[in-house]
Design an enzyme around this catalytic site. Sequence first.
Site: not given
Length: 613
Positions: A507, A314, A511
Amino acid sequence: MKKKTIQIVISFLLFIVSLFIHFQNAWINNGIYILSYLIVGTQIVWKAIRNILRGKVFDENFLMAVATLGAFGIGEFPEAVAVMLFYQVGELFQSYAVDKSRKSITSLMDIRPDFAHVKRENNIIRVSPDDVKIGEVIIVKPGEKIPLDGILVEGNSTLDTSSLTGESLPREVNLGDEVLSGCVNQNGLLTIKVTKEFGESTVNKILDLVENASSKKSKSENFISKFARYYTPVVVIIAIILTIIPPLFFGWATLSDWLYRALSFLVVSCPCALVISIPLGFFGGIGGASKLGILVKGSNYLEALSRVETVVFDKTGTLTEGVFEVQKIESVGISQEELLKFAAYAENYSNHPISLSLKKAYNKSINPNLISKTEELSGLGVYARVEEKDILIGNEKLMKEKQISMLKCDEIGTILYLAVEGKYAGYIVITDKIKKDAIQTIKHLKNNHIKQTVMLTGDKKVVGESVAKELGIDKIYTDLLPSEKAERLEEIKKKTISKSKVAFVGDGMNDAPVLALADVGIAMGGLGADSAIEAADIVIMTDEPSKIVSSIQIARKTMRIVKENIVFAILVKVAVLLLSAFGLSTMWEAVFADVGVSILAILNALRALNVKK
């Protein structure tokens, strides 16, 4: 361990006396041997009997008991004592090694708070952290552990977060900052308003994770467990055949000779080196990782991580700091001050880093009475009713969907377009900084044979490609909604070779679906992120991308050690088993093939604990 050590020392001294001092009466020597055996062997024999009564016949206790008592039966007193004595030395080494590995992991248990000082009816009382409720106020004195997660409402201090993160650098906290359970208050009296019950606190979730890590076994461990279950009965049957068939049917040597060979065969056959050292190797790897603030939820994830060849990232909060700043404001039809005001008001109820940057740039108090309605538009932006005006703020897709004509901005950064009462009002450019060790992380991953690095981001193409180029990332997917990230990860997994694995690094804020979907989900900056601790397989407690490289190196080193132990133990055992069957080795060689190999494998497994920061 102290008791076992004393028993081994006394037994060994008696063994040496009987071995080197020959009394006129042989029974005195034999009596000393028997006494030496009883000191170290009684517990093993009793375990074997107890396990047989419970239906668990073919274990290492049974093999040791049969082999040693059989040796006594054919008059090989020194060998009988030596086998049991060295077996117990091996067990002592095992206890030490397991204890060392466990201490490395359970050092985290020191973060468990024993009490909390809570304010109730103008009194400060000492209670269990379990008894403190959300909204109550607790007092933490210098040197005490913070017992529950909360917000600092009075005081300031520096916190020792090393138990959670593995980092020695203290963290400063001031009024309004979030503080986490498990950290140690170094100076200053802190007054904290509790935001989570103890069961939901950071410290408790980490402790649960650590305590359950050993329950998730790797394929290697499962294989060894099944191997030992079938292997042990087979060697017992072979030992019985060796004892009976050659002397009785073929007249080869005497029954006592073949019985001695069969007993040596039994000693060698004990699968201790495999059964002990393989789990210990994984345990050591998990313990070594925990020293660096990397929490691995089970040895199965460590094994999967060792086979990772594609790492998917990400962007925001993972490779970049996630600390956004307003760089440019361009307004149409209204002033820049008004544009920023509408943006800050519209984003008032969001804690997203971009929303926080808008409020920081506005730098004025927000009157919530002026906001009559807000609605989050997933993957697009926000609708809000501010001062009786309809406000839309979001990305280019939002403007297109609402059919609002706009001037496209091609600057690098996150672009927020704003519309007031259905008319385009301008845009705000917000930028994010790349983390200081992100570039080195990508470089080191490639040096460590990671074949492909990929970045998934919801940012527009020009921003994503700019970051990817600076970092040296191989492939980039931009303009992705949260659901589309999962779809892209599925595509990447389908294109990878069957045995290789795909890791996703996020993080932990939004996600969770992608972390769960990956072969190995790695959550960055898990300090305080509930979704990270719950959804990920591996949690990196700091915000350092370089820890990803460390975790892969630890996983590969652990697997290398495990494979070394498997190959070494099997080769030595097979060789000595064949020699024992043909009468070319004594029980002393059998002792080395069992206990010696176990000790060497255990010492090798302990190498997994040694990690470099």
